[in-house]
Design a protein around this motif. Structure first.
Motif, PDB file in Angstrom:
ATOM      1  N   GLY A  81      39.961 120.962  34.211  1.00 23.96           N
ATOM      2  CA  GLY A  81      38.968 121.818  34.848  1.00 23.96           C
ATOM      3  C   GLY A  81      38.140 121.026  35.832  1.00 23.96           C
ATOM      4  N   THR A  82      37.919 121.588  37.006  1.00 26.13           N
ATOM      5  CA  THR A  82      37.114 120.923  38.034  1.00 26.13           C
ATOM      6  C   THR A  82      36.108 121.915  38.600  1.00 26.13           C
ATOM      7  OG1 THR A  82      38.713 121.485  39.766  1.00 26.13           O
ATOM      8  CG2 THR A  82      38.977 119.340  38.679  1.00 26.13           C
ATOM      9  N   SER A  83      35.093 121.386  39.242  1.00 20.15           N
ATOM     10  CA  SER A  83      34.068 122.242  39.851  1.00 20.15           C
ATOM     11  C   SER A  83      34.108 122.108  41.360  1.00 20.15           C
ATOM     12  CB  SER A  83      32.682 121.843  39.342  1.00 20.15           C
ATOM     13  OG  SER A  83      32.324 120.557  39.815  1.00 20.15           O
ATOM     14  N   SER A  84      33.567 123.100  42.033  1.00 21.30           N
ATOM     15  CA  SER A  84      33.367 123.009  43.482  1.00 21.30           C
ATOM     16  C   SER A  84      32.072 123.715  43.847  1.00 21.30           C
ATOM     17  CB  SER A  84      34.541 123.611  44.253  1.00 21.30           C
ATOM     18  OG  SER A  84      34.775 124.949  43.886  1.00 21.30           O
ATOM     19  N   ASP A  85      31.357 123.122  44.788  1.00 12.33           N
ATOM     20  CA  ASP A  85      30.037 123.579  45.232  1.00 12.33           C
ATOM     21  C   ASP A  85      30.224 124.309  46.555  1.00 12.33           C
ATOM     22  OD1 ASP A  85      27.511 123.794  46.340  1.00 12.33           O
ATOM     23  OD2 ASP A  85      26.839 121.814  45.702  1.00 12.33           O
ATOM     24  N   THR A  86      30.086 125.642  46.541  1.00 10.69           N
ATOM     25  CA  THR A  86      30.354 126.442  47.726  1.00 10.69           C
ATOM     26  C   THR A  86      29.114 127.233  48.094  1.00 10.69           C
ATOM     27  OG1 THR A  86      32.660 126.668  47.024  1.00 10.69           O
ATOM     28  CG2 THR A  86      31.889 128.181  48.729  1.00 10.69           C
ATOM     29  N   ARG A  87      28.691 127.120  49.359  1.00  9.67           N
ATOM     30  CA  ARG A  87      27.436 127.749  49.775  1.00  9.67           C
ATOM     31  C   ARG A  87      27.642 128.530  51.072  1.00  9.67           C
ATOM     32  NH1 ARG A  87      22.935 123.066  48.233  1.00  9.67           N
ATOM     33  NH2 ARG A  87      24.205 122.048  46.627  1.00  9.67           N
ATOM     34  N   PHE A  88      26.929 129.649  51.173  1.00  5.86           N
ATOM     35  CA  PHE A  88      27.055 130.522  52.328  1.00  5.86           C
ATOM     36  C   PHE A  88      25.662 130.895  52.837  1.00  5.86           C
ATOM     37  CE2 PHE A  88      30.646 131.451  49.462  1.00  5.86           C
ATOM     38  CZ  PHE A  88      31.714 131.094  50.285  1.00  5.86           C
ATOM     39  N   PRO A  89      25.148 130.188  53.848  1.00  7.75           N
ATOM     40  CA  PRO A  89      23.846 130.567  54.414  1.00  7.75           C
ATOM     41  C   PRO A  89      23.909 131.978  55.001  1.00  7.75           C
ATOM     42  CG  PRO A  89      24.506 128.367  55.138  1.00  7.75           C
ATOM     43  CD  PRO A  89      25.702 128.975  54.478  1.00  7.75           C
ATOM     44  N   LEU A  90      22.840 132.743  54.779  1.00 10.97           N
ATOM     45  CA  LEU A  90      22.749 134.095  55.324  1.00 10.97           C
ATOM     46  C   LEU A  90      21.821 134.099  56.536  1.00 10.97           C
ATOM     47  CD1 LEU A  90      22.435 136.143  52.003  1.00 10.97           C
ATOM     48  CD2 LEU A  90      24.498 135.505  53.250  1.00 10.97           C
ATOM     49  N   GLU A  91      21.973 135.099  57.380  1.00  7.15           N
ATOM     50  CA  GLU A  91      21.222 135.138  58.629  1.00  7.15           C
ATOM     51  C   GLU A  91      20.489 136.466  58.784  1.00  7.15           C
ATOM     52  OE1 GLU A  91      24.107 134.453  61.666  1.00  7.15           O
ATOM     53  OE2 GLU A  91      24.295 132.305  61.242  1.00  7.15           O
ATOM     54  N   ASN A  92      19.472 136.434  59.634  1.00  9.07           N
ATOM     55  CA  ASN A  92      18.775 137.639  60.083  1.00  9.07           C
ATOM     56  C   ASN A  92      18.145 138.438  58.942  1.00  9.07           C
ATOM     57  OD1 ASN A  92      19.612 137.089  62.771  1.00  9.07           O
ATOM     58  ND2 ASN A  92      21.596 138.013  62.326  1.00  9.07           N
ATOM     59  N   GLY A  93      17.657 137.724  57.922  1.00 10.54           N
ATOM     60  CA  GLY A  93      16.932 138.382  56.846  1.00 10.54           C
ATOM     61  C   GLY A  93      17.786 138.927  55.723  1.00 10.54           C
ATOM     62  N   TYR A 111      27.979 129.623  45.084  1.00  6.95           N
ATOM     63  CA  TYR A 111      28.727 129.701  43.841  1.00  6.95           C
ATOM     64  C   TYR A 111      29.032 128.300  43.336  1.00  6.95           C
ATOM     65  CZ  TYR A 111      29.577 134.618  44.897  1.00  6.95           C
ATOM     66  OH  TYR A 111      29.415 135.955  45.169  1.00  6.95           O
ATOM     67  N   ALA A 112      28.694 128.070  42.073  1.00  4.78           N
ATOM     68  CA  ALA A 112      29.230 126.912  41.359  1.00  4.78           C
ATOM     69  C   ALA A 112      30.527 127.394  40.724  1.00  4.78           C
ATOM     70  CB  ALA A 112      28.243 126.428  40.303  1.00  4.78           C
ATOM     71  N   ILE A 113      31.642 126.844  41.163  1.00  2.93           N
ATOM     72  CA  ILE A 113      32.960 127.370  40.814  1.00  2.93           C
ATOM     73  C   ILE A 113      33.662 126.452  39.828  1.00  2.93           C
ATOM     74  CG2 ILE A 113      35.206 128.097  41.732  1.00  2.93           C
ATOM     75  CD1 ILE A 113      33.835 128.533  44.428  1.00  2.93           C
ATOM     76  N   CYS A 114      34.247 127.045  38.805  1.00  2.00           N
ATOM     77  CA  CYS A 114      35.121 126.321  37.881  1.00  2.00           C
ATOM     78  C   CYS A 114      36.556 126.693  38.201  1.00  2.00           C
ATOM     79  CB  CYS A 114      34.794 126.675  36.433  1.00  2.00           C
ATOM     80  SG  CYS A 114      35.903 125.897  35.228  1.00  2.00           S
ATOM     81  N   ASN A 115      37.383 125.688  38.446  1.00  2.00           N
ATOM     82  CA  ASN A 115      38.811 125.888  38.685  1.00  2.00           C
ATOM     83  C   ASN A 115      39.594 125.261  37.539  1.00  2.00           C
ATOM     84  OD1 ASN A 115      38.761 127.075  41.472  1.00  2.00           O
ATOM     85  ND2 ASN A 115      37.754 125.129  41.919  1.00  2.00           N
ATOM     86  N   LYS A 159      24.667 122.022  42.867  1.00  2.00           N
ATOM     87  CA  LYS A 159      25.393 120.822  42.438  1.00  2.00           C
ATOM     88  C   LYS A 159      25.113 120.497  40.974  1.00  2.00           C
ATOM     89  CE  LYS A 159      26.364 115.990  43.516  1.00  2.00           C
ATOM     90  NZ  LYS A 159      26.280 115.589  42.093  1.00  2.00           N
ATOM     91  N   LEU A 160      23.900 120.766  40.510  1.00  2.00           N
ATOM     92  CA  LEU A 160      23.586 120.522  39.101  1.00  2.00           C
ATOM     93  C   LEU A 160      24.468 121.377  38.198  1.00  2.00           C
ATOM     94  CD1 LEU A 160      19.674 120.489  39.279  1.00  2.00           C
ATOM     95  CD2 LEU A 160      21.211 118.504  39.184  1.00  2.00           C
ATOM     96  N   VAL A 161      24.673 122.626  38.592  1.00  2.00           N
ATOM     97  CA  VAL A 161      25.545 123.500  37.815  1.00  2.00           C
ATOM     98  C   VAL A 161      26.970 122.961  37.832  1.00  2.00           C
ATOM     99  CG1 VAL A 161      26.383 125.855  37.520  1.00  2.00           C
ATOM    100  CG2 VAL A 161      24.060 125.462  38.351  1.00  2.00           C
ATOM    101  N   CYS A 162      27.416 122.480  38.975  1.00  2.04           N
ATOM    102  CA  CYS A 162      28.765 121.908  39.065  1.00  2.04           C
ATOM    103  C   CYS A 162      28.913 120.698  38.153  1.00  2.04           C
ATOM    104  CB  CYS A 162      29.078 121.531  40.519  1.00  2.04           C
ATOM    105  SG  CYS A 162      29.365 122.947  41.591  1.00  2.04           S
ATOM    106  N   ASP A 163      27.902 119.859  38.102  1.00  3.29           N
ATOM    107  CA  ASP A 163      27.961 118.690  37.210  1.00  3.29           C
ATOM    108  C   ASP A 163      28.094 119.135  35.752  1.00  3.29           C
ATOM    109  OD1 ASP A 163      27.718 116.994  39.354  1.00  3.29           O
ATOM    110  OD2 ASP A 163      25.570 116.641  39.089  1.00  3.29           O
ATOM    111  N   LYS A 204      20.234 128.861  28.542  1.00  2.00           N
ATOM    112  CA  LYS A 204      19.587 129.322  29.771  1.00  2.00           C
ATOM    113  C   LYS A 204      19.635 128.211  30.804  1.00  2.00           C
ATOM    114  CE  LYS A 204      15.653 130.052  27.609  1.00  2.00           C
ATOM    115  NZ  LYS A 204      15.753 129.350  26.312  1.00  2.00           N
ATOM    116  N   GLY A 205      19.332 128.574  32.029  1.00  2.58           N
ATOM    117  CA  GLY A 205      19.230 127.598  33.094  1.00  2.58           C
ATOM    118  C   GLY A 205      20.564 127.048  33.539  1.00  2.58           C
ATOM    119  N   VAL A 206      20.529 125.817  34.030  1.00  2.83           N
ATOM    120  CA  VAL A 206      21.701 125.172  34.623  1.00  2.83           C
ATOM    121  C   VAL A 206      22.892 125.162  33.676  1.00  2.83           C
ATOM    122  CG1 VAL A 206      22.601 122.919  35.350  1.00  2.83           C
ATOM    123  CG2 VAL A 206      20.441 123.758  36.282  1.00  2.83           C
ATOM    124  N   VAL A 207      22.666 124.817  32.417  1.00  5.12           N
ATOM    125  CA  VAL A 207      23.797 124.657  31.506  1.00  5.12           C
ATOM    126  C   VAL A 207      24.440 126.001  31.169  1.00  5.12           C
ATOM    127  CG1 VAL A 207      23.005 122.479  30.545  1.00  5.12           C
ATOM    128  CG2 VAL A 207      22.250 124.617  29.489  1.00  5.12           C
TER     129      VAL A 207
END
Length: 409
Positions: free
Chosen positions: A9-21, A35-39, A60-64, A105-108
């Motif tokens: 199992g591996t993780s990936s840190d994927t982020r999508f900035p949003l625009e215009n509100g 998304y903190a992704i588990c593959n 990234k903390l969630v991915c760790d 709860k939280g990151v874990v």
């Protein structure tokens, strides 16, 4: 059937900035959808993909944490794993090296959601069916074996859950008619917090043209007059027959919530969402008693225990449990079962953009006999998924691809 073994199992840190509100609310003014992704890599070409939703910083903390938790399931055959998944779930959620950081709860716990969701995705892919069909076809015994009933023994022990599921077997064929037309949605993107009044008005008309008869406005402004003006705008344009909801994203203290809910009630809202702090059960009870508004909550409720307390309190009108916020599909199902016992409809928050929950609401209706209500629709990441949710005339069409629709491009 040949064995499908989870090799790594591996993780990936994927982020999508949003625009215009887009995506903004009273608390999260400049969100980055992430998304903190588990593959889960296997001895075949199948890969299980699980999502947990964050707003960028902290992803990234969630991915760790994902990289740590996957040790519990590496080396397991997917069928053996899911046959007793409740046991593995408890081992992961109670891991002694992480429990002090929660518990639950939280990151874990977000990391747990990603791992759990990856397991369910891989299970559905291994059987070459969409998640909704996998879940609907499971026997009541097989389904409860995927759940961890710890701390639910007083309200919904395993034996009672099994009985509840068996009681709902009658009517499954009739309830499966939902598969013909799909599940009704509501448009959450008409009224993001940073949108101008003119943009909100334009979006309402666009949503109605697309077949939506239900829509939601973000409230929680520092000046209540802004919220009331915009709320009246939505009601006026959408019309008296439209279903409208207001979402404060936990911005108000209790006195503020009482005052403004009295005013919003005049506009006949279907619900007021997250009116105050998400951990404050007693404040929600007081608000419900003083205003008699219907309260929707769950987006920021972190686990089954707090959901249990909210349901026991009597203040929750709509349960917005989110499978990428609590501990994944397994905990979502457990909370849905308890919600059925308390006769509270489940209307999920969609941190997954509706990709996973389009499966889960079908399961909730067909197997558990939850009423058909609405599923939130947020379109901003649609082009990021391999198999994006399809909305026609305001309804989610039934997904057909194997898995839980969580694979990103």
């Amino acid at each position: 059937m040949s064995q499908i073994i989870i090799l790594k199992g591996t993780s990936s840190d994927t982020r999508f900035p949003l625009e215009n509100g887009a995506g903004s609310d009273a608390v999260h003014l400049t969100p980055i959808y992430a998304y903190a992704i588990c593959n889960l890599q296997t001895n075949t070409n199948l890969v299980g993909t699980g999502l947990a939703f964050t707003l960028g910083t902290g992803n990234k903390l969630v991915c760790d944490a994902i990289d740590y938790l996957v040790k519990h399931i590496e080396g397991k055959d997917i069928e053996d794993l899911m046959a007793d998944f409740g046991t593995y779930y408890k081992a992961m959620s109670d891991d002694p090296n992480f429990r002090w950081l929660g518990p639950h709860k939280g990151v874990v716990h977000l990391a747990l959601a990603a791992v759990v969701n990856a397991c369910f995705d891989l299970w559905a892919k291994s059987r070459q069916v969409p998640l909704w069909k996998l879940l609907i076809d499971l026997s009541p015994e097989a389904l409860v074996n995927t759940l961890d009933f710890s701390f639910y023994e007083d309200v919904l022990p395993k034996e009672e859950a099994l009985t509840l599921l068996k009681q709902q077997q009658n009517g499954i064929n009739e309830r499966s008619n939902i598969l013909k037309d799909g599940y009704p949605g509501y448009d959450t993107s008409i009224g993001w917090f940073n949108y101008s009044d003119e943009k909100v008005a334009e979006n309402i008309k666009k949503a109605m043209d697309k077949g939506f008869t239900a829509m939601k406005l973000k409230v929680g402004s520092k000046e209540a007059s802004r919220d009331l003006r915009r709320a009246e705008l939505v009601r006026t344009i959408a019309g008296d027959a439209a279903t409208i909801m207001f979402d404060a994203n936990q911005q108000w203290n209790l006195p503020q919530a009482i005052d403004i809910c009295h005013e919003l009630k005049k506009l006949n809202p279907y619900w007021v969402e997250e009116p105050t702090h998400p951990d404050d059960v007693f404040a929600h009870v007081e608000l419900a008693n003083q205003t008699n508004v219907k309260i929707a909550l769950g987006e920021h409720v972190p686990n089954k225990i707090i959901f249990k307390n909210f349901m026991q309190s009597g203040c929750m009108s709509f349960n917005q449990v989110d499978a990428v916020r609590v501990g994944g599909v397994s905990e979502f199902i457990l909370i849905s079962l308890l919600s059925k016992k308390f006769n509270i409809p489940v209307v999920p928050h969609v941190g997954d953009m509706g990709q996973i929950h389009q499966h889960l609401v079908l399961f909730n209706h067909i197997t558990i006999n939850h009423p058909v209500v609405l599923l939130e629709h947020i379109p901003h990441l649609r082009d990021k998924f391999k198999h994006p949710a399809i909305i026609e005339n305001g309804r989610y069409l039934v997904p057909q691809e194997p898995g839980m629709s969580s694979d990103l491009l």
